[in-house]
Design a protein around this motif. Structure first.
Motif, PDB file in Angstrom:
ATOM      1  N   UNK A   1       0.852  -1.184   0.000  1.00 48.15           N
ATOM      2  CA  UNK A   1       0.000   0.000   0.000  1.00 48.15           C
ATOM      3  C   UNK A   1       0.889   1.235   0.000  1.00 48.15           C
ATOM      4  N   UNK A   2       0.688   2.106  -0.980  1.00 46.00           N
ATOM      5  CA  UNK A   2       1.459   3.337  -1.111  1.00 46.00           C
ATOM      6  C   UNK A   2       0.580   4.474  -0.607  1.00 46.00           C
TER       7      UNK A   2
ATOM      8  N   UNK B   1       0.484  -5.236 -11.011  1.00 42.70           N
ATOM      9  CA  UNK B   1      -0.727  -4.427 -11.088  1.00 42.70           C
ATOM     10  C   UNK B   1      -0.560  -3.247 -10.138  1.00 42.70           C
ATOM     11  N   UNK B   2      -0.719  -2.052 -10.659  1.00 44.94           N
ATOM     12  CA  UNK B   2      -0.640  -0.841  -9.845  1.00 44.94           C
ATOM     13  C   UNK B   2      -1.927  -0.054 -10.029  1.00 44.94           C
ATOM     14  N   UNK B   3      -2.644   0.165  -8.932  1.00 44.16           N
ATOM     15  CA  UNK B   3      -3.882   0.944  -8.925  1.00 44.16           C
ATOM     16  C   UNK B   3      -3.665   2.158  -8.036  1.00 44.16           C
ATOM     17  N   UNK B   4      -4.034   3.339  -8.525  1.00 37.96           N
ATOM     18  CA  UNK B   4      -3.932   4.568  -7.739  1.00 37.96           C
ATOM     19  C   UNK B   4      -5.315   5.196  -7.660  1.00 37.96           C
ATOM     20  N   UNK B   5      -5.779   5.420  -6.436  1.00 37.23           N
ATOM     21  CA  UNK B   5      -7.084   6.032  -6.232  1.00 37.23           C
ATOM     22  C   UNK B   5      -7.074   7.488  -6.686  1.00 37.23           C
TER      23      UNK B   5
ATOM     24  N   UNK C   1      -5.419   9.817  -1.071  1.00 38.18           N
ATOM     25  CA  UNK C   1      -5.609   8.797  -2.115  1.00 38.18           C
ATOM     26  C   UNK C   1      -4.399   7.870  -2.155  1.00 38.18           C
ATOM     27  N   UNK C   2      -4.629   6.590  -1.924  1.00 37.82           N
ATOM     28  CA  UNK C   2      -3.553   5.614  -1.857  1.00 37.82           C
ATOM     29  C   UNK C   2      -3.300   4.935  -3.195  1.00 37.82           C
ATOM     30  N   UNK C   3      -2.155   4.286  -3.290  1.00 37.07           N
ATOM     31  CA  UNK C   3      -1.848   3.411  -4.403  1.00 37.07           C
ATOM     32  C   UNK C   3      -1.678   1.988  -3.892  1.00 37.07           C
TER      33      UNK C   3
END
Length: 248
Positions: A52-53, A204-208, A61-63
């Motif tokens: 968790x970034x 897989x990288x998801x950023x809110x 907003x996290x990544x």
């Protein structure tokens, strides 16, 4: 709706404005597994490392970065619950019904009406959407556990490559350790990326984000490309560090 793009990160070097590449039409990358295609759940040799970034996009907003080993044997491109064009469903709903252990939103779809699938979609060898006319990049896996990226332009080519699961996205971000995005700036939005690293592991990288908010809108495509390369560089550095022993 998340904006999705493909990233093949093989070297992990920082992107610069002066160094931008145009990927080949089709890229084949061997995966890190030799397991047979078609497993319905995670095999003992599949593993997920999730990081968790925090606050990476601002505004809280996290990544979320997932590095998955042995993914080619369990990777599947899923349609909505009731197939393409029969309604809009959340990723969690579709993933739960399919028994997924890890999932993210996939390809583009019609926002109005009943959620028509846009571009190419194949699930376990069955074509569910076969529009080859667009220029959107695609991501998938073959029966030989090879990652397939780029733009397949016919059913014959799908057969020749042995593709079993594939889905259209939007565009490339990174190829062979170099950004494909030449210009900073652009739309800030929540983003989803998918790709592979130099070991053939799935990334897989998801950023809110929130496009209508004053802050925490999310990253631009340029920021996502640079961020991917920096994250992979950090991962490579950590792998090269000697193991530490900590005693209490």
């Amino acid at each position: 709706m998340f904006k999705q793009a493909w990233a093949v990160v093989l070297l992990g070097v920082a992107a610069t404005n002066a160094l931008v590449v145009i990927p080949p039409r089709i890229v084949i990358v061997p995966s890190d597994t030799t397991l047979n295609r078609g497993a319905s759940s995670f095999s003992p040799s599949s593993s997920v490392n999730l990081t968790v970034l925090e606050d990476i996009a601002g505004g809280g907003r996290n990544g979320y970065l997932a590095v998955i080993s042995g993914a080619s044997s369990v990777f599947e491109a899923l349609p909505p619950i009731n197939e393409c064009g029969n309604g809009l469903f959340k990723t969690l709903e579709t993933a739960s019904k399919a028994g997924c252990k890890l999932a993210t939103n996939g390809g583009p779809f019609g926002m109005k009406g009943k959620g028509k699938c846009i571009g190419l979609l194949m699930q376990n060898g069955t074509l569910l959407s076969q529009d080859f006319t667009g220029s959107n990049a695609q991501f998938g896996v073959s029966r030989n556990n090879e990652w397939v990226m780029g733009h397949v332009n016919s059913t014959e080519e799908l057969s020749e490559l042995g593709v079993m699961n594939i889905m259209s996205g939007f565009g490339w971000l990174v190829y062979n350790g170099t950004s494909t995005v030449s210009t900073p700036g652009g739309e800030a939005a929540p983003r989803t990326t998918i790709g592979v690293d130099g070991k053939g592991r799935l990334l897989m990288l998801v950023v809110d984000g929130c496009e209508t908010c004053k802050s925490g809108k999310g990253p631009t495509l340029y920021q996502m490309a640079v961020g991917l390369l920096l994250l992979l560089s950090m991962m490579m550095m950590m792998m090269m560090m000697p193991n530490k022993v900590v005693a209490g």
